[in-house]
Enzyme design. Structure first.
Site, PDB file in Angstrom:
ATOM      1  N   PRO B 165       0.771  -1.242   0.000  1.00 30.74           N
ATOM      2  CA  PRO B 165       0.000   0.000   0.000  1.00 30.74           C
ATOM      3  C   PRO B 165       0.803   1.294   0.000  1.00 30.74           C
ATOM      4  O   PRO B 165       0.227   2.379   0.074  1.00 30.74           O
ATOM      5  CB  PRO B 165      -0.784  -0.098   1.319  1.00 30.74           C
ATOM      6  CG  PRO B 165       0.129  -0.852   2.230  1.00 30.74           C
ATOM      7  CD  PRO B 165       0.911  -1.813   1.368  1.00 30.74           C
ATOM      8  N   CYS B 166       2.112   1.183  -0.092  1.00 31.37           N
ATOM      9  CA  CYS B 166       2.891   2.406   0.126  1.00 31.37           C
ATOM     10  C   CYS B 166       2.635   3.491  -0.912  1.00 31.37           C
ATOM     11  O   CYS B 166       2.829   4.668  -0.646  1.00 31.37           O
ATOM     12  CB  CYS B 166       4.372   2.101   0.209  1.00 31.37           C
ATOM     13  SG  CYS B 166       5.033   1.347  -1.261  1.00 31.37           S
TER      14      CYS B 166
END
Lengths: 140, 234
Positions: B165-166
């Site tokens: 998810p970065c």
């Protein structure tokens, strides 16, 4: 972003739905003419008025994505989003590490196999389908 | 980084609830699962896919010879209801599970997924790659370990693959900003899932796109006309 003017290369002047000021070159990127690609046709081989075969697509950039010099395209109904990806990526010269997203309704990314004809039926208005596109580093 | 693209768990749950409402309308199979203490939860969906074979003869309408069932038809049936053409012996049915959880550390949704054969054998990541759509393969193959990792599911405690998810807030921001300009309420989950889902074989039916904007509600016209009426009567 001032990107409202476009050149409708493939539309005969008489059928152009909006009589707009001729092309305003986008200040950010001067993209060259597209490589001849089977994905979309800027050509005049068939009148766009024949809505059975082709539909009008207006491409709008989102965020910092380069603006295409030609935003309006006549595209076969059976062309998929995947096909548009390939076309826009070539046109904008994106590298493999850059991901491109295409949206309807400015927020929903249709699946790559979706045909633009279907999208036009669902989301088209004023005789065209507006698609927003955005490049990003979505991964990693 | 602006705060718009981050949201709290409550907002996450709200968007999931709206998403699931629509899923129920169209039979897309998403459901909410709460954790044991009900303080948090996640959204999940299971679908079945035939690998290396002909299409599952499911209501006779699927003409996809490739690996995916159209999502609209991939309802979540009990196994005995799934009509698999018995003659396609070379085909194997794979069970895909997709879970949408909230990441407190990134403050964005995260997509967890796993796949297994019907006998329980899990699919390896390299097998999952075969299901990744062409347009994503190029980018993902460059650094798959940057983008897909294997982690323990925070609630189930089992190993799942996770789409990292970065970068989520980074690619969601332009979309959200753009929609805010025209004052449209966007269901973050719908938008996000439409973008990341196809990379792991999950496609959302088009009707989700219009569902999101319908949630805004159309109370104005009705209320004001009622008010006008009552004023006139007096």
């Amino acid at each position: 972003m001032a990107e409202e003017q476009e050149s409708a290369l493939q539309l005969p002047p008489s059928t152009a739905p909006e009589a707009e000021v001729p092309t305003e070159v986008s200040p950010e990127t001067a993209t060259p003419e597209p490589p001849s690609s089977a994905a979309v046709s800027p050509g005049t081989e068939e009148p766009v008025g024949d809505t059975k075969k082709k539909i009008d697509i207006l491409l709008k950039a989102v965020g910092d994505t380069p603006i295409m010099k030609t935003k309006k395209w006549a595209v076969e109904r059976t062309r998929t989003i995947q096909g548009l990806f390939d076309f826009i990526k070539k046109f904008l010269k994106l590298v493999a590490s850059e991901q491109l997203f295409i949206y309807v309704n400015q927020s929903f990314a249709p699946s790559p196999d979706q045909e633009v004809g279907t999208l036009y039926e669902c989301f088209g208005s004023d005789g065209k389908l507006v698609l927003h596109y955005c490049k990003s580093q979505a991964w990693g | 980084m602006e705060e718009n693209e981050f949201f709290g768990e409550k907002t996450f749950q709200h968007y999931c609830a709206e998403f699931i409402k629509h899923s129920q309308k169209i039979g897309d199979g998403w459901e909410w699962r709460a954790s044991k203490d009900c303080s948090d939860g996640y959204m999940c969906k299971t679908h079945f896919q035939v690998k290396n074979g002909t299409a599952v003869s499911h209501q006779g309408t699927s003409d996809h010879v490739q690996t995916f069932l159209p999502v609209e038809e991939a309802l979540d049936p009990p196994l005995d209801d799934l009509e698999v053409n018995e003659t396609t012996t070379a085909a194997e049915v794979i069970k895909y599970e997709y879970h949408v959880l909230y990441s407190c550390s990134y403050q964005v949704p995260v997509l967890y997924f796993r796949a297994s054969f019907l006998d329980g054998r899990p699919l390896a990541l390299k097998d999952i790659w075969e299901g990744v759509h062409e347009c994503y393969k190029m980018r993902l193959l460059q650094g798959p370990w940057d983008t897909i990792t294997q982690q323990e599911h925070p609630i189930l405690g089992q190993p799942f693959f996770v789409l990292h998810p970065c970068k989520t807030s980074e690619f969601m921001t332009p979309v959200l900003k753009n929609s805010q300009k025209i004052n449209r309420n966007v269901n973050y989950i719908t938008s996000w899932l439409s973008m990341v889902g196809p990379a792991v074989g999950l496609n959302l039916p088009l009707s989700y796109a219009t569902a999101a904007s319908q949630d805004e509600g159309n109370v104005d016209g009705q209320d004001s006309s009622i008010e006008r009426k009552s004023l006139e009567e007096h």
